[in-house]
Design an enzyme around this catalytic site. Structure first.
Site, PDB file in Angstrom:
ATOM      1  N   ASN A  11     -23.703 -12.600 -73.953  1.00 43.19           N
ATOM      2  CA  ASN A  11     -24.003 -13.435 -72.649  1.00 43.19           C
ATOM      3  C   ASN A  11     -22.602 -13.713 -72.369  1.00 43.19           C
ATOM      4  O   ASN A  11     -21.654 -14.377 -73.178  1.00 43.19           O
ATOM      5  CB  ASN A  11     -24.459 -14.928 -73.138  1.00 43.19           C
ATOM      6  CG  ASN A  11     -24.220 -15.939 -72.159  1.00 43.19           C
ATOM      7  OD1 ASN A  11     -24.117 -15.618 -71.178  1.00 43.19           O
ATOM      8  ND2 ASN A  11     -24.528 -17.069 -72.661  1.00 43.19           N
ATOM      9  N   LYS A  13     -21.323 -15.251 -69.793  1.00 51.19           N
ATOM     10  CA  LYS A  13     -21.180 -16.552 -69.266  1.00 51.19           C
ATOM     11  C   LYS A  13     -20.438 -16.439 -67.857  1.00 51.19           C
ATOM     12  O   LYS A  13     -20.440 -15.525 -67.339  1.00 51.19           O
ATOM     13  CB  LYS A  13     -20.556 -17.678 -70.244  1.00 51.19           C
ATOM     14  CG  LYS A  13     -21.054 -17.757 -71.569  1.00 51.19           C
ATOM     15  CD  LYS A  13     -20.795 -18.795 -72.255  1.00 51.19           C
ATOM     16  CE  LYS A  13     -21.243 -18.713 -73.761  1.00 51.19           C
ATOM     17  NZ  LYS A  13     -21.227 -19.875 -74.526  1.00 51.19           N
ATOM     18  N   HIS A  96     -30.684 -22.186 -71.730  1.00 48.68           N
ATOM     19  CA  HIS A  96     -29.445 -22.185 -72.443  1.00 48.68           C
ATOM     20  C   HIS A  96     -29.056 -23.611 -72.723  1.00 48.68           C
ATOM     21  O   HIS A  96     -29.144 -24.296 -71.631  1.00 48.68           O
ATOM     22  CB  HIS A  96     -28.426 -21.127 -71.854  1.00 48.68           C
ATOM     23  CG  HIS A  96     -27.293 -20.819 -72.857  1.00 48.68           C
ATOM     24  ND1 HIS A  96     -26.330 -21.765 -72.948  1.00 48.68           N
ATOM     25  CD2 HIS A  96     -26.815 -19.740 -73.522  1.00 48.68           C
ATOM     26  CE1 HIS A  96     -25.353 -21.355 -73.877  1.00 48.68           C
ATOM     27  NE2 HIS A  96     -25.904 -20.198 -74.267  1.00 48.68           N
ATOM     28  N   GLU A  98     -26.130 -24.750 -72.406  1.00 48.26           N
ATOM     29  CA  GLU A  98     -25.279 -25.217 -71.437  1.00 48.26           C
ATOM     30  C   GLU A  98     -25.945 -25.644 -70.170  1.00 48.26           C
ATOM     31  O   GLU A  98     -25.358 -26.501 -69.456  1.00 48.26           O
ATOM     32  CB  GLU A  98     -24.247 -24.160 -71.216  1.00 48.26           C
ATOM     33  CG  GLU A  98     -23.163 -24.124 -72.457  1.00 48.26           C
ATOM     34  CD  GLU A  98     -22.460 -22.809 -72.502  1.00 48.26           C
ATOM     35  OE1 GLU A  98     -22.603 -21.605 -71.628  1.00 48.26           O
ATOM     36  OE2 GLU A  98     -22.021 -22.310 -73.553  1.00 48.26           O
ATOM     37  N   GLU A 168     -30.281 -21.277 -80.902  1.00 44.80           N
ATOM     38  CA  GLU A 168     -28.960 -21.740 -80.805  1.00 44.80           C
ATOM     39  C   GLU A 168     -28.519 -23.274 -81.036  1.00 44.80           C
ATOM     40  O   GLU A 168     -28.500 -24.022 -80.184  1.00 44.80           O
ATOM     41  CB  GLU A 168     -28.582 -21.151 -79.220  1.00 44.80           C
ATOM     42  CG  GLU A 168     -28.730 -19.770 -78.960  1.00 44.80           C
ATOM     43  CD  GLU A 168     -27.758 -19.368 -78.172  1.00 44.80           C
ATOM     44  OE1 GLU A 168     -26.832 -18.370 -78.291  1.00 44.80           O
ATOM     45  OE2 GLU A 168     -27.479 -20.123 -77.050  1.00 44.80           O
ATOM     46  N   GLY A 174     -19.696 -21.484 -79.507  1.00 44.89           N
ATOM     47  CA  GLY A 174     -18.467 -21.593 -78.923  1.00 44.89           C
ATOM     48  C   GLY A 174     -17.304 -22.510 -79.951  1.00 44.89           C
ATOM     49  O   GLY A 174     -16.302 -22.616 -79.282  1.00 44.89           O
ATOM     50  N   SER A 213     -21.661 -18.690 -82.383  1.00 39.70           N
ATOM     51  CA  SER A 213     -20.399 -18.108 -83.086  1.00 39.70           C
ATOM     52  C   SER A 213     -20.754 -16.839 -83.941  1.00 39.70           C
ATOM     53  O   SER A 213     -19.964 -16.762 -84.984  1.00 39.70           O
ATOM     54  CB  SER A 213     -19.749 -19.301 -83.777  1.00 39.70           C
ATOM     55  OG  SER A 213     -19.317 -20.199 -83.095  1.00 39.70           O
TER      56      SER A 213
HETATM   57  C1  PEP Z   1     -23.992 -18.439 -76.284  1.00 41.59           C
HETATM   58  O1  PEP Z   1     -23.197 -18.722 -75.338  1.00 41.59           O
HETATM   59  O2  PEP Z   1     -25.267 -18.178 -76.201  1.00 41.59           O
HETATM   60  C2  PEP Z   1     -23.105 -18.433 -77.782  1.00 41.59           C
HETATM   61  C3  PEP Z   1     -23.874 -18.046 -78.807  1.00 41.59           C
HETATM   62  O3  PEP Z   1     -21.952 -18.405 -77.467  1.00 41.59           O
HETATM   63  P1  PEP Z   1     -20.794 -18.073 -78.776  1.00 41.59           P
HETATM   64  O4  PEP Z   1     -21.212 -16.805 -79.573  1.00 41.59           O
HETATM   65  O5  PEP Z   1     -19.641 -18.088 -78.060  1.00 41.59           O
HETATM   66  O6  PEP Z   1     -20.955 -19.451 -79.775  1.00 41.59           O
END
Ligand code: PEP
Length: 252
Positions: A11, A13, A96, A98, A168, A174, A213
């Site tokens: 992703n 973003k 997601h 976000e 997630e 992040g 992460s």
């Molecule tokens: C994500 O945005 O779906 C995500 C898992 O980000 P990150 O790997 O940076 O934590």
């Protein structure tokens, strides 16, 4: 016996430019030696045509980060499922965290987008997960089950036949603080259970990705867990070597 092929999804973003995305993708294509897992990338929507072209005759899949729930019409600034399908997408991220947090996407909106995605023949990657506060209050199971159940109730189990679910935890996204393999597996097993109760065939074959992460360092222990069928990768997917390392670990 485990028959689910792992998927590693990147992703990107709202990152990158025409030049940097070309460079990133060329890095992935140059170094990509066939691993046993499936790979897909989710670029910002304006770069879909360019990425689609670069991925022609490769085995890397393409996905969109978001769609609108409507088919067409007066929805300024939005993009429909059929539009991203026309540019080679086979996957769409739905719900997601976000989008839930910054764009007020409720479980009902998430369900509508999930339906729109399936109606256009695309495969939703439904994201669920609890906040840190919810985890600390012992609400993880309740929150994840509720997010999942809302889509199941609104859309029906049949719509999950081609879907993927990504667990997630919001606190892991992040932050550099991945869930431990045990924490992740606990929730994945719960999700598998919910799905199995709805339909044992779909429950058995649906792929459950972990996101939060994921890095080359954390990936292999996560992938060793019974119900972790791959990863949704944010930050590390912006580095070709890291992203490929994670996919190689998933392929073994
Ligand atoms: C994500 O945005 O779906 C995500 C898992 O980000 P990150 O790997 O940076 O934590």
């Amino acid at each position: 016996m485990r028959i689910r092929r792992k998927l590693v999804a990147g992703n990107w973003k709202m990152n990158g430019s025409r030049a940097s995305i070309k460079q990133l993708l060329n890095g992935i294509l140059d170094q990509n030696t066939e691993s046993g897992c499936e790979i897909a990338v989710f670029p910002p929507v304006v770069f879909l045509p360019m990425v689609q072209e670069m991925l022609l005759s490769t085995r890397i899949g393409l996905g969109a980060q978001n769609i609108d729930s409507h088919v067409q019409g007066a929805f300024t600034g939005e993009v429909s499922a059929s539009m991203v399908a026309e540019f080679g997408c086979t996957y769409v991220l739905i719900g997601h965290s976000e989008r839930r947090a910054y764009y007020a996407e409720t479980d009902d909106i998430v369900s509508e987008k999930f339906s729109a995605c399936v109606a256009s023949g695309l495969r939703p990657v439904l994201c669920v997960g609890e906040t840190l506060e919810q985890r600390q209050k012992g609400l993880t199971e309740e929150i994840v089950k509720h997010q999942l159940q809302m889509v199941l109730d609104n859309c029906g189990i049949g719509t999950f036949a081609e879907a993927i679910i990504a667990y997630e935890p919001v606190w892991a996204i992040g932050t550099g603080m991945s869930a431990s393999p045990r924490q992740a597996e606990e929730v994945h097993a719960l999700i598998r259970d919910v799905m199995m109760q709805e339909d044992s065939g779909i429950g058995q074959q649906i792929r459950l990705l972990y996101g939060g992460s994921v890095s080359p360092e954390s990936a292999s222990k996560l992938f060793a867990e019974e119900n972790i069928d791959g990863a949704l990768v944010g930050g590390a997917s912006l580095n070709a070597a890291d992203f490929l390392k994670i996919s190689q670990l998933a392929g073994h």
